[in-house]
Design a protein around this motif. Structure first.
Motif, short mmCIF file in Angstrom:
data_model
loop_
_atom_site.label_atom_id
_atom_site.label_comp_id
_atom_site.label_asym_id
_atom_site.label_seq_id
_atom_site.Cartn_x
_atom_site.Cartn_y
_atom_site.Cartn_z
N SER A 6 0.75 -1.35 0.06
CA SER A 6 0.02 0.08 0.13
C SER A 6 0.73 1.16 0.01
N GLU A 29 -7.11 -2.64 -6.76
CA GLU A 29 -7.43 -3.08 -5.35
C GLU A 29 -7.99 -4.41 -5.12
N THR A 41 -11.73 -2.05 2.52
CA THR A 41 -11.71 -2.21 0.99
C THR A 41 -13.28 -2.70 0.32
#
Length: 429
Positions: free
Chosen positions: A31, A76, A204
């Motif tokens: 990240s 992602e 997420t």
């Protein structure tokens, strides 16, 4: 990769023996460069796009900024697979047309696009620094402790060394004790690191998953696509009916007339007998093709509606059928067609399989729903499963948000109920 999610693995004793602790660290650590690059991109597009918007050159840059979440979210979703084998679906709808303008219109109207944009801002401004501090802190503490003997030997030449600016080690036994402590802390700290990755993955999923809007849109599009298929099949059915009516039937009529005129000439045998037989077969073929046309789409259904078409079918049934239908107004054509063929299938089953001596068709239209029942006094045992014709009828009614209910105990009687909205949701403009 294991089929377990990281959360499931953390609750098991063998968590440290697998690869998921390293995957969790990699997930958090990756990240950092991703978020840093994203922060730079957002700042660049915002500053340059705003500065150049006065001369319209910056508008495409601001548009790119608004849509930056779409590719980031796609990345992602793939990065999430490091710690979670369950795929995260794409919430976006297919564009209503082809080309870039249609794609842009669809994306800018979706809530999913703006949720992804919000995720980008959160990722670029908050998440990656926290993840960097967490992973960096664990690696720094454990790495410094493990490296204490090496630093003492290579840098200070056996002299004292300060570890993490907190503790002063002045001998090799102390240095190796600190290294052992770092070795122990490494698996211990793997657990909070894993739970941090779980929380990050949950965030997420919450922001990038297909929400209610995406699910409703997919259901609506599925319903519309099924209706388009039904309309296409119905159009093809009508084309076949037209071709049979205007082509093959007319040729058979002409052939039958020609053979009839030939018989009037009274030719000698055996030609006369052959002409008579050919004339009879042409007549039978004409009757069959008319029945076939009626079965494809009866003209009475088009001209007079469902009630008249069902009465026509009942008159031709081998089993006596009483009809009592209260349908004051015409129904939408897809509804009339689906219910008609459902009743045809039901009455055909009564005649072929039930052993019934009588049947009854009743129904009413209350302005919102059409409910029709077919009753017979046969032996029962009918079913909608096993690839029967009733299963196909149920599938066709389901396209119109309708239902097919069947009660057929052994020994009878059998009751088949058709329940369908007068105007299905997919037909509402």
């Amino acid at each position: 990769m294991s089929s377990l999610t990281l959360r499931q693995a953390l609750l098991r004793r063998r968590y440290l023996l697998g690869g998921l602790p390293w995957r969790a660290a990699l997930y958090l650590l990756s990240s950092v460069p991703t978020g840093a690059a994203l922060l730079a991109s957002v700042l660049l597009l915002t500053v340059v796009g705003s500065a150049l918007s006065l001369v319209l050159v910056g508008l495409p840059l601001l548009l790119m900024l608004a849509l930056i979440g779409v590719p980031v979210a796609a990345v992602e979703r793939r990065r999430l697979r490091l710690i979670d084998p369950v795929p995260l679906g794409d919430p976006h709808r297919s564009p209503s047309g082809t080309g870039l303008p249609a794609w842009l219109r669809t994306r800018l109207r979706e809530q999913a696009t703006w949720r992804e944009f919000g995720y980008v801002l959160l990722f670029a401004g908050v998440l990656w620094p926290l993840e960097g501090l967490l992973v960096g802190g664990v690696l720094t503490v454990c790495g410094a402790l493990l490296a204490t003997p090496v630093v003492m030997a290579a840098v200070t030449g056996g002299e004292e060394v300060r570890v993490l600016k907190l503790y002063l080690a002045d001998s090799y036994p102390q240095a190796f004790a600190l290294a052992l402590l770092g070795l122990v802390l490494l698996p211990v700290l793997a657990y909070p690191l894993g739970w941090a990755a779980v929380a990050r993955a949950a965030l997420t999923r919450a922001l990038l998953s297909a929400g209610g809007e995406g699910l409703d849109a997919r259901i609506e599009e599925l319903g519309r696509s099924r209706m388009r298929l039904v309309d296409a099949f119905e159009a093809e059915r009508r084309r076949i009916e037209r071709d049979l009516h205007d082509g093959a039937q007319q040729r058979l009529v002409a052939l039958s007339m020609t053979l009839g005129l030939a018989r009037l000439e009274r030719p000698a045998e055996p030609l006369g007998g052959l002409l008579a037989k050919a004339h009879e077969e042409a007549g039978e073929a004409l009757v069959e093709i008319r029945e076939l046309i009626r079965g494809i789409h009866p003209q009475v259904l088009t001209d007079r509606g469902l009630a008249a078409a069902v009465e026509d079918v009942a008159d031709r049934s081998a089993v006596p059928v009483d009809v009592d239908l209260d349908i004051p107004d015409r129904l939408p054509q897809p509804v009339e067609t689906a219910v008609y063929f459902a009743l045809c299938e039901a009455l055909a089953n009564v005649a072929k399989h039930s052993g019934a001596s009588r049947a009854r068709v009743t129904g009413r239209d209350d302005g919102e729903r059409l409910t029709v029942e077919v009753w017979d006094d046969g032996t029962g045992g009918a079913a909608t499963t096993g690839g029967t014709g009733l299963q196909g009828v149920a599938d066709r009614l389901s396209v119109l948000d309708g239902r097919l209910l069947l009660s057929s105990p052994a020994g009878g009687p059998t009751v088949l109920r058709i329940d369908v909205p007068r105007i299905p949701a997919h037909l509402v403009e």
